[in-house]
Structure formats: C-alpha cells, structure tokens
Enzyme design. Structure first.
Site, PDB file in Angstrom:
ATOM      1  N   TYR A 151      16.530   9.123  -6.786  1.00  0.00           N
ATOM      2  CA  TYR A 151      15.534   7.923  -6.475  1.00  0.00           C
ATOM      3  C   TYR A 151      15.990   7.000  -5.555  1.00  0.00           C
ATOM      4  O   TYR A 151      17.229   6.960  -4.985  1.00  0.00           O
ATOM      5  CB  TYR A 151      15.069   6.975  -7.875  1.00  0.00           C
ATOM      6  N   ASN A 198      15.403  -0.791   0.467  1.00  0.00           N
ATOM      7  CA  ASN A 198      16.417  -0.305  -0.903  1.00  0.00           C
ATOM      8  C   ASN A 198      17.102   0.966  -0.492  1.00  0.00           C
ATOM      9  O   ASN A 198      18.165   0.989  -0.936  1.00  0.00           O
ATOM     10  CB  ASN A 198      15.802  -0.379  -2.097  1.00  0.00           C
ATOM     11  N   HIS A 214       6.487   5.588   0.601  1.00  0.00           N
ATOM     12  CA  HIS A 214       7.933   5.561   0.701  1.00  0.00           C
ATOM     13  C   HIS A 214       8.403   6.951   0.592  1.00  0.00           C
ATOM     14  O   HIS A 214       9.621   6.888   0.768  1.00  0.00           O
ATOM     15  CB  HIS A 214       8.111   4.907  -0.690  1.00  0.00           C
ATOM     16  N   TYR A 254       5.089  10.869  -6.806  1.00  0.00           N
ATOM     17  CA  TYR A 254       5.550  10.020  -5.587  1.00  0.00           C
ATOM     18  C   TYR A 254       5.139  10.806  -4.374  1.00  0.00           C
ATOM     19  O   TYR A 254       5.241  10.223  -3.470  1.00  0.00           O
ATOM     20  CB  TYR A 254       6.808   9.671  -5.685  1.00  0.00           C
ATOM     21  N   ASN A 281      16.350   3.983  -4.357  1.00  0.00           N
ATOM     22  CA  ASN A 281      17.438   3.085  -4.529  1.00  0.00           C
ATOM     23  C   ASN A 281      18.858   3.367  -4.853  1.00  0.00           C
ATOM     24  O   ASN A 281      19.706   2.495  -4.587  1.00  0.00           O
ATOM     25  CB  ASN A 281      17.012   1.950  -5.630  1.00  0.00           C
TER      26      ASN A 281
END
Length: 199
Positions: A68, A116, A21, A16, A70
């Site tokens: 993470y 999110n 994001h 990532y 979310n």
C-alpha cells in the site's frame, strides 16, 4: 550511478485500478508491456517485480510495491539492501497533485509535498532517488475530500488525456533511466515549461 531499480507507486487490489493514486503503477505496467516483461510476486520484498535484461551484462528491475502506498519505502529499502545498491540507483514514478494532468516533472531532491508514498520513501530510503512525478491536478468538486479525489478513478475526459500521454510518459521514463536525472530534468522539465509558455 546508473538507475537499476525502477518503481511505480500505487495501491494493490482491483478496487484501486485506474485511480489517480495508481498512475505510477500504470506507467511501469506500460513500460513492462512495451519490453514484453512479466511480473512475478516476490513476497520477501512485498512487491511484484519484472526482471529486465536490457543487454548483456545490464539488468534492471521494475518494481510495484504491494505494501500500500503509505508503506512503499519499506519494500524498496529491502530491494536496495538485497542488491547492495545506493539510493541513487532508484527511480520512482508516482502521481503528483501539484502538476497539471498529463504533464510530468523530474527531480532528485525535496520534500514529500504531502504525498504519503514519497514520505515513506524519505523515511526508509532517504533523499537522493530520482522522482518521476506524474501530474494528476485537475478540477475537483469543491466538496470532495482530497483523499477521495486521489483514490477516485479518472473521469472519462481525464482518461482520454492519460491514454494520449502514456506513450510519452514511458518515453520520458526511458530517458531518465538511460541518461540520468540531470539530463532528464533538463529535457523534460524544460519541455513542460515551454508547453506552458505556448499555451
């Protein structure tokens, strides 16, 4: 209430790094580097934390939740509770698809706007934290799913813009931390509007 916890949102893991994001991670990493701070894993808080001794009697913490995106709010709720801090002591940097790439906006209320991470914060922490919203909006291939876009890496051209703006992102975050949300909103949001007017 002074800002004591400064969080950047993103997803842990090498795959990532450099994604749209994870821009919140990128900005707090840059602030930590500028202040010569070191990140330490804190499993009890599901986060990596850098202690920032600003001056005698003033300590702040930079935070990268490792839950993470979310579930970011859960880690930050644990830290607020541990330090006995109100939600107003928290500032959070995260990517925002509604803002043009390379721009930033500060706010202290509102909905999650489809993000999110912000939704998790509202669920676990509630409203009242300062939001440092980093623009990632740019042209995306028409067939590309929104999730694939935000989890994708910046293009070479986009990365040039982010690299050029990174010092400014850090300076704006410092302004928010030192001077509070109202002054940062007045200064940074007005600057963005003026930039747009002149474009």
């Amino acid at each position: 209430m002074s800002i004591t916890l400064i969080a950047g949102l993103g997803n842990p893991g090498r795959e990532y790094r450099g994604t749209r994001h994870n821009l919140g991670f990128t900005v707090v990493d840059a602030l930590a580097l500028a202040e010569k701070l070191s990140w330490q894993p804190e499993p009890r808080f599901h986060a990596e934390i850098a202690r920032w001794n600003v001056r005698p009697g003033v300590t702040r913490w930079l935070v990268k939740p490792q839950t993470y995106m979310n579930d970011s709010g859960r880690a930050l709720r644990l830290l607020l509770d541990f330090h006995k801090l109100p939600v107003e002591a928290l500032a959070v940097a995260y990517d925002d698809l509604t803002i043009d790439l390379g721009r930033v906006k500060v706010s202290e209320s509102g909905s999650a706007g489809g993000h999110n991470g912000a939704a998790s914060l509202l669920e676990h922490v509630g409203n009242g934290f300062s939001r440092y919203r980093l623009g990632i909006a740019s042209a995306r291939p028409g067939a590309m799913d929104l999730k694939d876009f935000v989890l994708g890496k910046f293009t070479d051209d986009e990365k040039i813009i982010i690299d050029q703006q990174l010092t400014r992102f850090v300076a704006g975050l410092r302004l928010l931390i030192e001077s509070g949300c109202a002054l940062a909103m007045n200064s940074l949001n007005r600057r963005e509007k003026n930039d747009t007017d002149q474009a």
